[in-house]
Design a protein around this motif. Structure first.
Motif, short mmCIF file in Angstrom:
data_model
loop_
_atom_site.label_atom_id
_atom_site.label_comp_id
_atom_site.label_asym_id
_atom_site.label_seq_id
_atom_site.Cartn_x
_atom_site.Cartn_y
_atom_site.Cartn_z
N LYS A 47 -2.71 -2.63 -21.46
CA LYS A 47 -1.64 -1.22 -20.62
C LYS A 47 -0.99 -0.50 -20.28
N VAL A 48 -1.00 -0.23 -21.69
CA VAL A 48 1.06 0.06 -22.48
C VAL A 48 1.55 1.50 -21.55
N GLU A 49 0.36 1.97 -21.57
CA GLU A 49 0.01 3.45 -20.77
C GLU A 49 0.15 3.35 -18.63
N LEU A 50 0.00 2.46 -18.38
CA LEU A 50 0.07 2.37 -17.20
C LEU A 50 1.29 1.33 -16.83
N ILE A 51 1.89 0.46 -17.49
CA ILE A 51 3.37 0.09 -17.09
C ILE A 51 4.52 1.03 -17.15
N SER A 52 3.84 1.82 -18.71
CA SER A 52 5.45 2.61 -18.36
C SER A 52 5.40 3.99 -17.36
N TRP A 53 4.08 4.46 -17.22
CA TRP A 53 4.25 5.28 -16.26
C TRP A 53 4.53 4.66 -14.64
N TRP A 54 4.25 3.85 -14.36
CA TRP A 54 4.88 2.93 -13.18
C TRP A 54 5.66 2.59 -13.00
N ASN A 55 6.58 1.87 -14.28
CA ASN A 55 8.14 1.82 -13.67
C ASN A 55 9.03 2.77 -13.49
N ALA A 56 8.41 3.69 -14.59
CA ALA A 56 9.48 5.33 -14.58
C ALA A 56 9.76 6.06 -12.97
N ALA A 57 8.26 6.22 -12.47
CA ALA A 57 7.82 6.65 -11.27
C ALA A 57 8.63 5.95 -10.12
N PHE A 58 8.40 4.25 -10.20
CA PHE A 58 9.02 3.38 -9.67
C PHE A 58 10.33 3.35 -9.85
N VAL A 82 1.10 -1.01 0.30
CA VAL A 82 -0.06 -0.25 -0.17
C VAL A 82 0.90 1.60 -0.33
N ASP A 83 1.95 0.98 0.73
CA ASP A 83 3.04 2.23 0.66
C ASP A 83 3.37 2.20 -0.43
N VAL A 84 3.93 1.40 -1.06
CA VAL A 84 4.42 1.66 -2.16
C VAL A 84 3.71 2.09 -3.20
N ASN A 115 1.28 4.43 -2.93
CA ASN A 115 0.76 5.70 -3.12
C ASN A 115 2.33 6.55 -3.15
N ALA A 116 2.64 5.81 -2.87
CA ALA A 116 4.33 6.92 -3.58
C ALA A 116 4.59 6.85 -4.60
N VAL A 117 3.93 5.93 -5.68
CA VAL A 117 4.26 5.65 -7.26
C VAL A 117 3.56 6.65 -7.30
N CYS A 118 2.67 6.43 -6.80
CA CYS A 118 1.17 7.42 -7.33
C CYS A 118 1.23 8.69 -7.51
N GLN A 119 2.01 9.59 -6.13
CA GLN A 119 2.20 10.60 -6.39
C GLN A 119 3.54 10.84 -6.69
N VAL A 120 4.82 9.99 -7.00
CA VAL A 120 5.82 10.24 -7.86
C VAL A 120 5.34 10.66 -9.01
N ALA A 121 4.30 9.61 -9.96
CA ALA A 121 3.89 9.96 -11.10
C ALA A 121 2.79 11.15 -10.93
N ASN A 122 2.37 11.63 -10.12
CA ASN A 122 1.22 12.71 -10.05
C ASN A 122 0.23 11.87 -10.96
N LYS A 123 -0.19 11.18 -10.25
CA LYS A 123 -1.51 10.12 -10.72
C LYS A 123 -3.05 10.15 -9.38
N ASN A 124 -4.02 10.09 -9.95
CA ASN A 124 -4.85 9.54 -9.46
C ASN A 124 -5.70 8.50 -9.40
N CYS A 125 -5.65 7.93 -7.93
CA CYS A 125 -5.17 6.38 -7.67
C CYS A 125 -6.20 6.01 -6.70
N ARG A 126 -6.53 5.18 -6.88
CA ARG A 126 -7.60 4.34 -5.49
C ARG A 126 -7.04 2.89 -5.32
N LEU A 127 -7.41 2.50 -4.61
CA LEU A 127 -7.30 0.82 -4.09
C LEU A 127 -8.08 0.14 -3.95
N VAL A 128 -8.83 -0.55 -4.21
CA VAL A 128 -9.82 -1.33 -4.48
C VAL A 128 -9.66 -2.96 -3.40
N TRP A 129 -10.12 -3.10 -1.96
CA TRP A 129 -10.49 -4.87 -1.80
C TRP A 129 -10.67 -5.37 -2.35
#
Length: 317
Positions: free
Chosen positions: A271-282, A90-92, A94-108
């Protein structure tokens, strides 16, 4: 597992056949741009963009939906006092979404809705991820079976050792599985197809009288072992199980033939866009002191939960 469903909200606007339906809303864990971590349910947030095109990954106001479960460890667990899912993943996220400036939600949701495997059948993509209930599932290993169906980010944590557990006081001699019932976690990356790659004797991956799957986070597999429903359990050889006096770690393979690297974020291949911004932000995140703080919080913030040490979880330790 405690599933919380909100009431179904049905809104019908009767003007020239224009209908607006707000369908089933899951209990969300918010990870907004400010990094908040609170459950909320709101009929005004459908998970799509205000532009009217919720499927557009290029939309600036796209809301990215990430599935999480709960392992009952410092990686992922439900804080029973608040109902919030917490932990390293969850912490990771959270932080990746902030670095990438993305609006994210977690769904259980239950794990089987990301990846489903049943004894006697080939594993397959879960209905939630295949059905676009969310964009991705956090904390999943890339395996030979999963890679045929899904794409993966770079690993967000180290891989865990795997092993064969037996009940204390019983015997097992590797690699002989003759007349033994073997238990697996339903949806785990460690399954009968992986076990078959080790060429064990007396084991048939398609035999539903020998192969047994149990849902949940692994606890049901252990209970089945203790209650003599199975004789061997193939599971992650994590500290909580290694230290359980009811169990014996009978064998640890010298080579992991189940996974390719550690847990990552799993998504559909479109999900090409997602994998791109996630890897860069991580990659940016792990170079910062914030990632060091996340790793330290494995012990400090989440230390009341069982689990591995930071050096066994965090990718740079």
């Amino acid at each position: 597992m405690d599933e919380r469903w909100s009431k179904i909200v049905l809104v019908i606007v009767g003007f020239t056949s224009v209908f607006s339906v707000v369908a089933l809303i899951l209990a969300f864990v918010g990870i907004a741009r400010n990094g908040t971590n609170t459950y909320y349910v709101t009929a005004g947030d459908t998970g799509g963009s205000s532009s009217g095109n919720p499927s557009s990954d290029q939309a600036e106001d796209k809301i990215w939906m990430f599935h999480v479960g709960h392992l009952g460890s410092n990686i992922l667990y439900i804080d029973e006092s608040t109902g919030i899912v917490r932990g390293y993943e969850v912490d990771v996220t959270n932080a990746v979404c902030q670095v990438a400036n993305k609006n994210c939600r977690l769904v259980w949701d239950i794990y089987e809705n990301c990846w489903d495997s049943k004894a006697g059948d080939r594993p397959r993509g879960g209905g939630g991820l295949m059905g676009r209930w969310y964009d991705a599932c956090v904390g999943w290993y890339s395996t030979l079976d999963r890679a045929r169906t899904f794409a993966f980010t770079k690993p967000i944590e180290k891989s865990y050792p795997i092993g064969f557990f037996i009940k204390t006081g019983t015997n097992f001699t590797w690699p002989n599985f003759e007349e033994l019932k073997v238990g697996f976690g339903d949806g785990f990356w460690i399954d009968e197809h992986c076990l078959a790659r080790y060429n064990p004797t007396g084991f048939n991956q398609d035999d539903t009288e020998q192969v047994f799957h149990f849902g949940g986070n692994g606890e049901a597999v252990i209970n089945a072992l203790i209650n003599d429903e199975i004789q061997v359990a193939f599971l992650p050889a994590v500290e909580a199980l290694r230290n359980d006096s009811r169990l014996v770690l009978a064998h640890t393979p010298s080579e992991d033939k189940c996974a390719n690297g550690g847990p990552a974020v799993m998504m559909r291949k479109d999900k090409v866009e997602l994998i791109s911004w996630w890897n860069a932000a991580f990659e940016q995140l792990i170079a910062t002191s914030e990632y060091t703080e996340i790793c330290e919080n494995v012990k400090e913030r989440h230390g009341d939960q069982p689990g591995e040490d930071p050096e066994d979880i965090c990718v740079l330790y």
